[in-house]
Motif scaffolding. Structure first.
Motif: not given
Length: 64
Positions: A31-34, A36-40
């Motif tokens: 996973r990574k943060y986008d 906007n700080g959302n986990i993708k």
């Protein structure tokens, strides 16, 4: 897919992916943060597959 035993079973045709198939396995989820700080979720990787279940058929791939 990092499970060489499972990969060879699929390539040989002994195991087929079908709707409703289940696996008992170790699954690595990256996973990574986008911005906007959302986990993708960026990827999934099967590390070890111990059992394949399709309907009433169960196939042991690797011993635990």
């Amino acid at each position: 897919m990092k499970s060489n035993i499972f990969k060879s079973e699929v390539q040989s045709g002994r195991i087929k992916f079908k709707k409703g198939s289940k696996f008992i396995c170790n699954l690595e989820i990256k996973r990574k943060y986008d911005a906007n700080g959302n986990i993708k979720v960026t990827s999934y990787d099967l590390l070890n597959v111990w059992k394949y279940i399709s309907g009433k058929k169960e196939v042991i791939i690797e011993d635990l």
